[in-house]
Design a protein around this motif. Structure first.
Motif, PDB file in Angstrom:
ATOM      1  N   THR A   1       0.454  -1.107  -0.311  1.00  0.00           N
ATOM      2  CA  THR A   1      -0.403   0.293   0.386  1.00  0.00           C
ATOM      3  C   THR A   1       0.781   1.160   0.203  1.00  0.00           C
TER       4      THR A   1
ATOM      5  N   PRO B   1       3.436   1.220  -3.984  1.00  0.00           N
ATOM      6  CA  PRO B   1       2.578   0.175  -4.700  1.00  0.00           C
ATOM      7  C   PRO B   1       3.568   0.131  -5.812  1.00  0.00           C
TER       8      PRO B   1
ATOM      9  N   ASN C   1      -3.468  -4.428  -2.006  1.00  0.00           N
ATOM     10  CA  ASN C   1      -4.264  -3.398  -2.019  1.00  0.00           C
ATOM     11  C   ASN C   1      -4.758  -2.794  -0.542  1.00  0.00           C
ATOM     12  N   LEU C   2      -4.241  -2.673   0.416  1.00  0.00           N
ATOM     13  CA  LEU C   2      -5.375  -2.086   1.009  1.00  0.00           C
ATOM     14  C   LEU C   2      -6.486  -1.443   0.953  1.00  0.00           C
ATOM     15  N   ALA C   3      -5.907  -0.619   0.228  1.00  0.00           N
ATOM     16  CA  ALA C   3      -6.414   0.977  -0.411  1.00  0.00           C
ATOM     17  C   ALA C   3      -7.697   0.179  -0.963  1.00  0.00           C
TER      18      ALA C   3
END
Length: 323
Positions: free
Chosen positions: A25, A28, A214-216
């Motif tokens: 994250t 990236p 990706n935590l987003a």
């Protein structure tokens, strides 16, 4: 440090996975850097498939084919209960849901089948070893461990029409596990040697799996993962208690097996590698299944200890729940 990680349910899987996800994250584009990709460090962070293959060989070596009688009957009943329940849910999703990748709260068929079809073996054996009355109930996991890996998740998704896999995909998915089983059953020394490595490989492949997330993109997975874990406990718990009673038990083994295995969090990525239709939801499914691992690891010991007191009476309630 290890003691602190071990206090967290599924900690050796969850913590490295989160570390990998945080790094992905924050950076990236690191995975696209050719220098990074060609390095040993890049191999560690992006080589999930190779690490998983090694893990399944080691895991397969612990599955012994000598079990008979009560162990075989109990293990097959609990194993079939998990797999058939996941298959029935898969059929229901196929018939009732127009979009299998985005069900209620963002859950996908991939996440649901992966979470439902694999039992937390360490948790089951610890609980039955401490609260159960027969050592054969603990040994029954030698049969249930066949659930491990992506094979049955792929089989259920394929049979229910939720995905389509070439025949060789099934062969390649289960081959490392079979290699391990053959080696472990041919040579006890080889089984002991390989079985030691599976615990070491868990944080390694978890780190690589986390680096693919990706935590987003998965902020909403927390609530859906909690719901998924609750469903696993309630639905599979009811089915497995009934099957446990039908095979001579008192229901305790059924509750102890109503969990999601830590290595099930690796299944969505493995399935997506074989079926492109799940690539878009594999990262979210990984987090959701990981959340289910934690939820079931907390609830199952509590419910198993309560049920043991109820079945065995106050005289047998001196054992603390196993976390």
């Amino acid at each position: 440090m290890k003691r602190a990680i071990d206090k967290i349910p599924g900690g050796m899987m969850i913590i490295p996975l989160l570390i990998g996800a945080v790094l992905r994250t924050l950076f990236p584009h690191l995975a696209d850097d050719p220098v990074f990709k060609s390095s040993f460090t890049g191999g560690l962070f992006t080589g999930a498939s190779a690490l998983l293959a090694a893990f399944y060989i080691c895991l397969g070596s612990t599955i012994q084919l000598r079990d008979t009688g009560y162990i075989l009957r109990k293990g097959v009943a609990l194993w079939a209960g998990k797999v058939v329940t996941a298959a029935i849910i898969g059929f229901l999703i196929k018939w009732l849901a127009p979009d299998q990748n985005h069900l209620v709260l963002g859950l996908s068929a991939l996440a649901i089948v992966a979470a439902f079809s694999d039992t937390n073996g360490g948790l089951y054996m610890a609980l039955m070893g401490q609260l159960g009355k027969r050592r054969e109930d603990v040994a029954a996991y030698s049969i249930m461990s066949l659930e491990s890996g992506p094979f049955f998740t792929m089989l259920i998704l394929g049979v229910t029409g939720l995905a389509s896999f070439p025949l060789l995909a099934f062969v390649y998915a289960i081959l490392p596990l079979i290699i391990g089983m053959v080696l472990g059953n041919l040579d006890d020394e080889m089984r002991k040697f390989l079985s030691k490595a599976q615990d070491v490989l868990i944080p390694m492949f978890a780190l690589a799996l986390g680096f693919g997330i990706n935590l987003a993109n998965v902020l909403k997975a927390g609530l859906s993962g909690i719901v998924l874990g609750l469903l696993v406990v309630v639905v599979t718990g009811a089915v497995l208690v009934l099957l446990d009673r039908l095979t001579g038990g008192n229901g305790l083994a059924g509750i102890a097996a109503a969990s999601t295995a830590g290595n099930a969090a690796a299944v969505p990525m493995a399935v997506a590698a074989a079926y492109a239709g799940y690539k878009g939801v594999a990262a979210t499914a990984t987090v959701q299944v990981a959340a289910s691992v934690i939820v079931t690891a907390i609830l199952v010991p509590i419910l198993t200890a309560w049920y043991a007191r109820r079945v065995n009476g106050r005289a047998d309630s001196g054992h603390a729940p196993v976390a």
